[in-house]
Enzyme design. Sequence first.
Site, PDB file in Angstrom:
ATOM      1  N   GLY B  43     -28.184  13.701 -24.158  1.00  0.00           N
ATOM      2  CA  GLY B  43     -29.591  13.304 -24.243  1.00  0.00           C
ATOM      3  C   GLY B  43     -30.276  14.024 -25.383  1.00  0.00           C
ATOM      4  O   GLY B  43     -30.018  15.207 -25.657  1.00  0.00           O
ATOM      5  N   ARG B 333     -52.747  10.318  -9.947  1.00  0.00           N
ATOM      6  CA  ARG B 333     -52.083   9.025 -10.078  1.00  0.00           C
ATOM      7  C   ARG B 333     -51.763   8.354  -8.756  1.00  0.00           C
ATOM      8  O   ARG B 333     -51.988   7.156  -8.597  1.00  0.00           O
ATOM      9  CB  ARG B 333     -50.780   9.230 -10.844  1.00  0.00           C
ATOM     10  CG  ARG B 333     -51.065   9.588 -12.254  1.00  0.00           C
ATOM     11  CD  ARG B 333     -49.825   9.827 -13.041  1.00  0.00           C
ATOM     12  NE  ARG B 333     -50.237  10.051 -14.417  1.00  0.00           N
ATOM     13  CZ  ARG B 333     -49.414  10.372 -15.399  1.00  0.00           C
ATOM     14  NH1 ARG B 333     -48.132  10.517 -15.146  1.00  0.00           N
ATOM     15  NH2 ARG B 333     -49.870  10.547 -16.606  1.00  0.00           N
TER      16      ARG B 333
HETATM   17  C1  FAD Z   1     -44.818   4.997 -21.296  1.00  0.00           C
HETATM   18  C2  FAD Z   1     -44.730   6.440 -20.895  1.00  0.00           C
HETATM   19  C3  FAD Z   1     -45.731   7.323 -21.265  1.00  0.00           C
HETATM   20  C4  FAD Z   1     -45.660   8.672 -20.917  1.00  0.00           C
HETATM   21  N1  FAD Z   1     -46.681   9.506 -21.276  1.00  0.00           N
HETATM   22  C5  FAD Z   1     -46.590  10.822 -20.966  1.00  0.00           C
HETATM   23  C6  FAD Z   1     -47.608  11.732 -21.374  1.00  0.00           C
HETATM   24  O1  FAD Z   1     -48.596  11.352 -22.007  1.00  0.00           O
HETATM   25  N2  FAD Z   1     -47.472  13.035 -21.057  1.00  0.00           N
HETATM   26  C7  FAD Z   1     -46.393  13.492 -20.365  1.00  0.00           C
HETATM   27  O2  FAD Z   1     -46.320  14.685 -20.144  1.00  0.00           O
HETATM   28  N3  FAD Z   1     -45.410  12.658 -19.985  1.00  0.00           N
HETATM   29  C8  FAD Z   1     -45.483  11.330 -20.254  1.00  0.00           C
HETATM   30  N4  FAD Z   1     -44.482  10.489 -19.846  1.00  0.00           N
HETATM   31  C9  FAD Z   1     -43.268  11.029 -19.222  1.00  0.00           C
HETATM   32  C10 FAD Z   1     -42.376  11.650 -20.271  1.00  0.00           C
HETATM   33  O3  FAD Z   1     -42.426  10.887 -21.464  1.00  0.00           O
HETATM   34  C11 FAD Z   1     -40.918  11.727 -19.850  1.00  0.00           C
HETATM   35  O4  FAD Z   1     -40.816  12.226 -18.571  1.00  0.00           O
HETATM   36  C12 FAD Z   1     -40.151  12.659 -20.768  1.00  0.00           C
HETATM   37  O5  FAD Z   1     -40.365  12.315 -22.104  1.00  0.00           O
HETATM   38  C13 FAD Z   1     -38.680  12.657 -20.459  1.00  0.00           C
HETATM   39  O6  FAD Z   1     -38.000  13.412 -21.443  1.00  0.00           O
HETATM   40  P1  FAD Z   1     -36.483  13.762 -21.277  1.00  0.00           P
HETATM   41  O7  FAD Z   1     -36.115  14.586 -22.441  1.00  0.00           O
HETATM   42  O8  FAD Z   1     -36.231  14.309 -19.930  1.00  0.00           O
HETATM   43  O9  FAD Z   1     -35.716  12.365 -21.320  1.00  0.00           O
HETATM   44  P2  FAD Z   1     -35.740  11.062 -22.372  1.00  0.00           P
HETATM   45  O10 FAD Z   1     -36.716  11.286 -23.424  1.00  0.00           O
HETATM   46  O11 FAD Z   1     -35.806   9.911 -21.490  1.00  0.00           O
HETATM   47  O12 FAD Z   1     -34.335  11.180 -23.047  1.00  0.00           O
HETATM   48  C14 FAD Z   1     -33.161  10.800 -22.412  1.00  0.00           C
HETATM   49  C15 FAD Z   1     -32.037  10.939 -23.408  1.00  0.00           C
HETATM   50  O13 FAD Z   1     -30.802  10.875 -22.719  1.00  0.00           O
HETATM   51  C16 FAD Z   1     -29.933   9.973 -23.349  1.00  0.00           C
HETATM   52  N5  FAD Z   1     -29.067   9.450 -22.295  1.00  0.00           N
HETATM   53  C17 FAD Z   1     -29.422   9.052 -21.031  1.00  0.00           C
HETATM   54  N6  FAD Z   1     -28.334   8.692 -20.346  1.00  0.00           N
HETATM   55  C18 FAD Z   1     -27.287   8.881 -21.166  1.00  0.00           C
HETATM   56  C19 FAD Z   1     -25.887   8.661 -21.013  1.00  0.00           C
HETATM   57  N7  FAD Z   1     -25.350   8.203 -19.883  1.00  0.00           N
HETATM   58  N8  FAD Z   1     -25.103   8.947 -22.085  1.00  0.00           N
HETATM   59  C20 FAD Z   1     -25.623   9.409 -23.265  1.00  0.00           C
HETATM   60  N9  FAD Z   1     -26.933   9.633 -23.437  1.00  0.00           N
HETATM   61  C21 FAD Z   1     -27.745   9.361 -22.391  1.00  0.00           C
HETATM   62  C22 FAD Z   1     -30.822   8.973 -24.025  1.00  0.00           C
HETATM   63  O14 FAD Z   1     -30.154   8.369 -25.087  1.00  0.00           O
HETATM   64  C23 FAD Z   1     -31.962   9.866 -24.477  1.00  0.00           C
HETATM   65  O15 FAD Z   1     -31.609  10.479 -25.693  1.00  0.00           O
HETATM   66  C24 FAD Z   1     -44.559   9.136 -20.184  1.00  0.00           C
HETATM   67  C25 FAD Z   1     -43.548   8.253 -19.808  1.00  0.00           C
HETATM   68  C26 FAD Z   1     -43.656   6.900 -20.119  1.00  0.00           C
HETATM   69  C27 FAD Z   1     -42.622   5.957 -19.606  1.00  0.00           C
END
Ligand code: FAD
Lengths: 258, 641
Positions: B43, B333
């Site tokens: 990720g 929310r």
């Molecule tokens: C529309 C929207 C708006 C939002 N706005 C806000 C906000 O204003 N403020 C806030 O705090 N939060 C917000 N959130 C929530 C927040 O964006 C997410 O919770 C957060 O960005 C998640 O980050 P992450 O690094 O955990 O995962 P992600 O950014 O989802 O990254 C996941 C990564 O894992 C990789 N991956 C997944 N599965 C696999 C696999 N099997 N094999 C290889 N790679 C894989 C993907 O390619 C990606 O690179 C929002 C969410 C949404 C949907």
Amino acid sequence: MSNHLSNLTLKIWRQNGPADAGRFESYRIDSISDEASFLEMLDVLNERLIGEGLEAISFDHDCREGICGTCSLMIDGQAHGPQRGTATCQLHMRKFKSGDTIVIEPWRATAFPILRDLMVDRAPLDRIVEAGGFITAATGGAPDANIIPIPKPVADAAMDAAECIGCGACVAACPNGAANLFTAAKVSHLNLLPQGQAERWSRVEAMVETMDDYFGSCTNHGECEAACPKSISIDFIAMMHKDYRRAKVKNRKLLSQV
Amino acid sequence: MTDSLLQSKVPAGPMADKWDNYKADMKLVNPNNKRKFKVIVVGSGLAGASAAATLAELGYDVDVFTFHDSPRRAHSIAAQGGINAAKNYRGDGDSVHRLFYDTVKGGDFRSREGNVHRLAQVSLNIIDQMVAQGVPFAREYGGLLDTRSFGGSQLQRTFYARGQTGQQLLLGAYQQLARQIGLGTVKLWNRVELVDTVVVDGRCAGIVTRDLVTGEVRSHAAHATVLCTGGYGNAFFLSTNAMNCNVTAAWRAHRKGAYFANPCFTQIHPTCIPQADDTQSKLTLMSESLRNDGRVWVPLNAGDERPADQIPEHERDYYLERLYPSFGNLAPRDISSRAAKRAVDSGRGVGPLKNGVNLDFADAIGRLGKDVVKERYGNLFDMYERITGEDPYSVPMRIYPASHYTMGGLWVDYELMTTIPGLYAAGEANFSDHGANRLGASALMQGLADGYFVLPYTIGNYLAPMLNQPIPGTDHPEFQAAEQAARQRFQGFLDIRGTRSPDYFHRELGKIIWDHCGMERTEQGLQKALSELPALYDEFKKDLRVTGDGASVNQTLEKAGRVEDFFELGMLMCRDALERKESCGGHFRAEYQDEEGEAQRDDENFAHVAAWQFTGDPMQAIRHQEELEFETIHLAKRSYK
Ligand SMILES: Cc1cc2nc3c(=O)[nH]c(=O)nc-3n(C[C@H](O)[C@H](O)[C@H](O)COP(=O)(O)OP(=O)(O)OC[C@H]3O[C@@H](n4cnc5c(N)ncnc54)[C@H](O)[C@@H]3O)c2cc1C
Ligand code: SF4
Ligand code: FES
């Protein structure tokens, strides 16, 4: 209120892999809601193809709200289609009319080989960033965020450049396949900010030269700005060129001091 | 009682000293030895990119995997509204303790105090780090950082970059990662998907991946593996998540022994654009920040078909302002979502399908002028206009709740380690900080906290004793077996040759979970879902049709694997919701509400984390508990009146 479009003809580029020659195939859409997005129309078509035992059309997409930069279709010869300042995924069928024939192709550029159908490999854009599109600030040592006030107009200008989504439409639209708008957006974002000054000259030199390794050269057509879904201004290209020329001189001077 | 495997390992000492105590006691790896350790990060979102970049800077040998074509496309890019930090730059009384308190209360007292306190502490460093990376946050005219308020808080602690905060933060972390890739300290595997995790002698030995361009299945061995693979909100089919978000990485780890915590804690976001028709493939969020200036209302009377501007003030119901006077339109929310559902269910919905409520900017435009509103929300208004064809400067936006975020995820301890030693989970993929409900602008904070400021310490503590010890290579029988199973699994999808596409099953599956395990849950509904899901899953196994082959790009085949994992997860979500006989945060059981329709928690019996163990069949998963202890904060009824 939702209306329906009828009798659309889609001419879609199909190609089995990088080595395949590829060809256009025609598909008919009898009826589609004008509330559907362009990509949702392709979803509907793909469902139909699978139903008929045929292979679905491959295309890149993810956020479907114009921010991730994944979608990348040439629609009737225009990168991201007819609506200005709009990524393919934000385009809706209400922009088309019944009876239209729509030609759908992948990004066409020497630097972007086609992987399959409408999907291309844009990795060279990442190589440009890896060459210098960053500020070196290892985790942990940063001073308090409010220590350097940044005038609002400067922060705003940096943000205007930073809005680039890295889609590559500028490259696809350019007759030379140049990546100047993309590169200039990143150079300007960082070179405008006080935090970016330490690496200003080395950054622009490294990024421009890496860009030149992969992409064609810019001859000021301006097609890139018109195609850009974020309306990134071509002025940033001028800024980048200026910094590049100055960097050439400065970096030589700095080197001569060592 | 807490299950023996679920030791949280929260350090001793006063709350404010725990993290410092941990760091003082942890084992260290000498800088020259770090390169002897291979760490896999799956990720490249905020959590993954920040972790990978930092680990590489420290000297570890890092491999990063993403199914995207570039690390910059991770779903974090789509976050709009902002990121919280207890900087107190406004002098409005913010502090680490207050952010800690708000987060625990916002999560309806179902999160672990120690983790949340650390999150609030490191929130300060995040803003410093991101500004140093060149993130162009919004500024005041004097040049200092601007902040605004967000749902569930009475302070202005949210930093933002126009309506694209996630984009700018991710680009900051991505650029830092790109630098390491350029230096050769990180190897990037793009368009490569994790399809299994491998456990040897009780430790995570690495992963098995499938190349999405060539179909090649292969193994990767490492000393430690980190999953930063995001949330599972797409289980509902329609959600605000990007189309490719999925649960596969977490689920495959769960199948290999990682406990899955609180799967029923999902967040339904109140401000999304309502569904327009049945071709709809996803829903679009309209940032919660809009509730700072927009007023939510529906007509007072059901069946009022007049356009918004022809409905006089006294025939409008500003229901959030009426029900929650002190938070008004900024109520949290879960509460806002349920209130919208009730308004629509009472026949007062607006729009062609009567499936939304108004979010009205007329007052704000009158008070501030169109230019100020445009400056604050311009790109969101444009986005709305493109999707609906309506101009929100002249007619109210229509909004309705949609699946948005998942608080549940892989169970982790204080070190962010799952129940499989050597396997970590960070960002939205773990369950750790948001309890039963997440406050706005706190996911970005958590992703970066985990990746920048927690994992780089805790992983060293695990690796230090492993110095110069051999680890199982990819020729180990466990790797070979996992590869073989993965190849067979994907070939299996191709061989079914049924009649329905993976999307068909995803849509149907999503409908069942949304109807019975969505905004409001009942015992009866959950029982129904638990009888329908296995039946639909059986149909999937018999009637799936995947066209094309397994040796080149095949998005239908990718989707089949993801949908299968959503099936198993869906069952676990419903079982978890059924067993949690209380209402808390995003989990609202209709049987447990007070006279005013507010959630009724049961602290006596449910002040715990439910962590599920896989047994081969999700319908037979075993439920374990981690009791939550509240040392600092007193359990109280969560009131936003
Ligand atoms: C529309 C929207 C708006 C939002 N706005 C806000 C906000 O204003 N403020 C806030 O705090 N939060 C917000 N959130 C929530 C927040 O964006 C997410 O919770 C957060 O960005 C998640 O980050 P992450 O690094 O955990 O995962 P992600 O950014 O989802 O990254 C996941 C990564 O894992 C990789 N991956 C997944 N599965 C696999 C696999 N099997 N094999 C290889 N790679 C894989 C993907 O390619 C990606 O690179 C929002 C969410 C949404 C949907
Ligand atoms: S400059 Fe515009 S067209 Fe080019 S990559 Fe960036 S967003 Fe896309
Ligand atoms: S799919 Fe993300 S920008 Fe189009």
